[in-house]
Design an enzyme around this catalytic site. Structure first.
Site, PDB file in Angstrom:
ATOM      1  N   CYS A  84       0.928  -1.156   0.064  1.00  0.00           N
ATOM      2  CA  CYS A  84       0.161   0.134  -0.227  1.00  0.00           C
ATOM      3  C   CYS A  84       0.908   0.988   0.036  1.00  0.00           C
ATOM      4  O   CYS A  84       1.595   1.395  -1.023  1.00  0.00           O
ATOM      5  CB  CYS A  84      -1.165   0.020   1.093  1.00  0.00           C
ATOM      6  SG  CYS A  84      -2.284   1.074   1.061  1.00  0.00           S
ATOM      7  N   HIS A 194      -3.451  -5.678   1.051  1.00  0.00           N
ATOM      8  CA  HIS A 194      -2.836  -5.895   2.280  1.00  0.00           C
ATOM      9  C   HIS A 194      -2.645  -7.501   2.737  1.00  0.00           C
ATOM     10  O   HIS A 194      -3.621  -7.822   3.424  1.00  0.00           O
ATOM     11  CB  HIS A 194      -3.345  -5.202   3.510  1.00  0.00           C
ATOM     12  CG  HIS A 194      -3.387  -3.654   3.274  1.00  0.00           C
ATOM     13  ND1 HIS A 194      -2.281  -2.787   4.088  1.00  0.00           N
ATOM     14  CD2 HIS A 194      -4.108  -2.805   2.476  1.00  0.00           C
ATOM     15  CE1 HIS A 194      -2.670  -1.638   3.631  1.00  0.00           C
ATOM     16  NE2 HIS A 194      -3.462  -1.471   2.984  1.00  0.00           N
ATOM     17  N   GLU A 196      -0.850  -8.702   5.064  1.00  0.00           N
ATOM     18  CA  GLU A 196      -0.740  -8.567   6.409  1.00  0.00           C
ATOM     19  C   GLU A 196      -1.881  -8.715   7.189  1.00  0.00           C
ATOM     20  O   GLU A 196      -2.137  -8.964   8.375  1.00  0.00           O
ATOM     21  CB  GLU A 196       0.333  -7.353   6.992  1.00  0.00           C
ATOM     22  CG  GLU A 196      -0.331  -6.156   7.160  1.00  0.00           C
ATOM     23  CD  GLU A 196      -0.473  -5.469   5.845  1.00  0.00           C
ATOM     24  OE1 GLU A 196      -0.516  -5.917   4.642  1.00  0.00           O
ATOM     25  OE2 GLU A 196      -0.673  -4.304   5.925  1.00  0.00           O
TER      26      GLU A 196
END
Lengths: 225, 77
Positions: A84, A194, A196
């Site tokens: 990002c 994302h 994560e």
């Protein structure tokens, strides 16, 4: 193996990145003023709004002391993942080709996206298979990937497009549905969604993001062998 | 010396802000506006005008996606 996760004023996803990386290895934060990467074997430039995203997203973070070390680390072949805002920073630093522009809908958009794995043989996707589909959340207002035609042709020739938005999932208007790119050498990788935030089915609805971190572990530990 | 830097999206790159403004104008009764583009303006005082171009290349603009134009203004001196 050990991951180092950068932390800028305005970062907001660095703790999730540390937690995600800890599924496959050790991880610690590196403050933006710190030039010492403290023995990290892979670097994650996380999401957020570094330095307020003033001027252009990632434009100012790219000149931070920690990023100078990351640029040198990348030039030496070290693995660098930008997520990002981290992807924006890596493009601004010219470690990755192209640039990120405002979403075509001009809106901050937060949604789950599906990504098609174009290449399952990179340092960031070797735990995936080509053609596999990953479900990962995205949340940004400045995520329209752009590279001019000559650059895209060169990227195609050297296999630098690693993930594409699945049909119907390219909400930000990225050119050629490009969702993730790597550099020509293959050690720097960036994407707007994302991984994560998708490491635990219980809270993310998908653990597909883990494969990115697991791929990096395989790449690093493979080079040790 | 006072300087002004105008930064615009490069021609040919979709400019959704320009499109949104262009669509809003007729809705307010302003007919006949076209080719609307939205950019950025940076004004600054500099000791050495020769630094303006490198400043633009390195930080103020992203030359991959933006064009810039430097204007030197009368500093009143």
């Amino acid at each position: 193996m050990k991951f180092g996760v950068l932390q800028f004023p305005g970062s907001c996803d660095e703790v999730d990145a540390v937690e995600a990386a800890r599924n496959v290895g050790d991880a610690e934060l590196i403050w933006h003023r710190d030039r010492d990467l403290r023995g990290a074997e892979a670097i994650i430039v996380p999401g957020g709004f570094s330095y307020g995203d003033y001027l252009r997203a990632g434009a100012i973070a790219r000149f931070s002391p920690a990023m100078e070390s990351v640029i040198a680390f990348a030039r030496d072949g070290g693995l660098v993942l930008g997520i990002c805002n981290g992807f924006q920073v890596l493009c601004e630093a010219h470690l990755l080709p192209g640039a990120l522009l405002p979403n075509v809908n001009l809106r901050f958009t937060s949604r789950q996206v599906e990504l098609d794995v174009v290449r399952g043989d990179t340092a960031f996707t070797r735990a995936c298979a080509a053609g596999q589909r990953l479900s990962i959340p995205a949340k940004h207002s400045w995520g329209r990937y752009y590279a001019d035609e000559a650059t895209r042709r060169a990227m195609d020739e050297s296999g630098q497009v690693v993930l594409r938005y699945a049909p119907g999932h390219n909400f930000n208007g990225s050119v050629d549905d490009i969702a993730a790119v790597r550099n020509d050498a293959g050690n720097v990788f960036g994407l707007m969604p994302h991984p994560e935030h998708a490491v635990d089915e219980l809270i993310g609805g998908s653990a597909d993001g883990l494969s990115i971190f697991e791929s990096m572990r395989l790449a690093v530990e493979g080079t040790h062998a | 010396m006072r300087a002004r830097v105008l930064i615009r999206p490069k021609a040919g790159i979709l400019d959704p802000q320009g499109v949104a403004v262009e669509r809003a104008l007729p809705a307010l009764g302003f007919a006949g506006a076209s080719n609307v583009h939205v950019g950025r303006l940076v004004e600054l005082d500099v000791d050495d005008a020769a630094q303006l171009r490198p400043m633009c290349e390195k930080l103020l603009a992203n030359p991959l996606v933006e064009d810039y134009e430097v204007q030197l203004l009368d500093d009143g001196g």
